[in-house]
Design a protein around this motif. Structure first.
Motif, PDB file in Angstrom:
ATOM      1  N   CYS A  44       8.001  -4.903   2.029  1.00 49.42           N
ATOM      2  CA  CYS A  44       7.707  -4.366   3.435  1.00 49.42           C
ATOM      3  C   CYS A  44       7.385  -5.261   4.461  1.00 49.42           C
ATOM      4  O   CYS A  44       6.844  -6.316   4.052  1.00 49.42           O
ATOM      5  N   TYR A  92       5.037  -6.849   7.023  1.00 56.50           N
ATOM      6  CA  TYR A  92       3.788  -6.979   7.452  1.00 56.50           C
ATOM      7  C   TYR A  92       2.823  -6.104   6.431  1.00 56.50           C
ATOM      8  O   TYR A  92       1.914  -5.572   6.785  1.00 56.50           O
ATOM      9  N   GLN A  93       3.088  -6.255   5.264  1.00 55.68           N
ATOM     10  CA  GLN A  93       2.224  -5.544   4.170  1.00 55.68           C
ATOM     11  C   GLN A  93       1.089  -6.150   3.907  1.00 55.68           C
ATOM     12  O   GLN A  93       0.106  -5.783   3.392  1.00 55.68           O
ATOM     13  N   HIS A 117      -1.423  -4.818   6.631  1.00 57.71           N
ATOM     14  CA  HIS A 117      -1.682  -3.530   6.284  1.00 57.71           C
ATOM     15  C   HIS A 117      -2.735  -3.590   5.027  1.00 57.71           C
ATOM     16  O   HIS A 117      -3.735  -2.947   5.099  1.00 57.71           O
ATOM     17  N   TYR A 168      -6.528  -2.230   4.967  1.00 58.76           N
ATOM     18  CA  TYR A 168      -6.896  -1.384   4.028  1.00 58.76           C
ATOM     19  C   TYR A 168      -8.329  -1.773   3.392  1.00 58.76           C
ATOM     20  O   TYR A 168      -9.119  -0.859   3.122  1.00 58.76           O
ATOM     21  N   ASP A 194       3.042 -13.170   7.011  1.00 60.82           N
ATOM     22  CA  ASP A 194       4.044 -12.092   7.186  1.00 60.82           C
ATOM     23  C   ASP A 194       5.059 -12.307   8.109  1.00 60.82           C
ATOM     24  O   ASP A 194       6.363 -11.941   8.006  1.00 60.82           O
ATOM     25  N   CYS A 206       9.080   0.845   0.837  1.00 63.76           N
ATOM     26  CA  CYS A 206       7.688   0.435   1.339  1.00 63.76           C
ATOM     27  C   CYS A 206       6.685   1.105   0.753  1.00 63.76           C
ATOM     28  O   CYS A 206       6.395   2.579   0.945  1.00 63.76           O
ATOM     29  N   ARG A 265       3.147   1.172   0.880  1.00 63.61           N
ATOM     30  CA  ARG A 265       2.265   1.462   1.912  1.00 63.61           C
ATOM     31  C   ARG A 265       1.059   1.921   1.356  1.00 63.61           C
ATOM     32  O   ARG A 265       0.054   2.233   2.237  1.00 63.61           O
ATOM     33  N   GLU A 266       0.956   2.168   0.080  1.00 63.28           N
ATOM     34  CA  GLU A 266      -0.349   2.600  -0.406  1.00 63.28           C
ATOM     35  C   GLU A 266      -0.987   1.710  -1.540  1.00 63.28           C
ATOM     36  O   GLU A 266      -0.069   1.253  -2.404  1.00 63.28           O
TER      37      GLU A 266
END
Length: 94
Positions: free
Chosen positions: A32, A34-35, A38, A42, A72, A89, A91-92
């Protein structure tokens, strides 16, 4: 003695910079873009993380956010090549 103190502080600052990016890549792989950013957002907004750290995680995540952005951005090409359009991705973060 003063050089040693500044050397230890500088080493600690270098080792924690962008750690959200490195943690996200370690957990999920470089899929992903820019994880790390993120993950920092989070962590700073997840109520369970805030309660578990007594609020100490918020300033750490905010301090780490620009470093994760830079890390990133530097790895953006490899993240885009790794995904190959397959949308892997997660994303969680749990």
């Amino acid at each position: 003695m003063k050089c040693l103190k500044y050397g230890i502080l500088g080493g600690a600052a270098i080792s924690i910079s962008g750690c959200g990016s490195f943690a996200a890549v370690t957990m999920n792989g470089p899929f992903c873009p820019y994880q790390g950013v993120h993950l920092d957002l989070y962590v700073a907004t997840n109520w369970n993380m805030i309660k578990g750290s007594a609020g100490f995680i918020i300033p750490l995540a905010i301090i780490d956010l620009p470093f994760s952005f830079v890390a990133d951005t530097l790895t953006l090409g490899s993240a885009l090549n790794a995904s190959n359009g397959t949308a892997q991705c997660p994303r969680e973060f749990n």
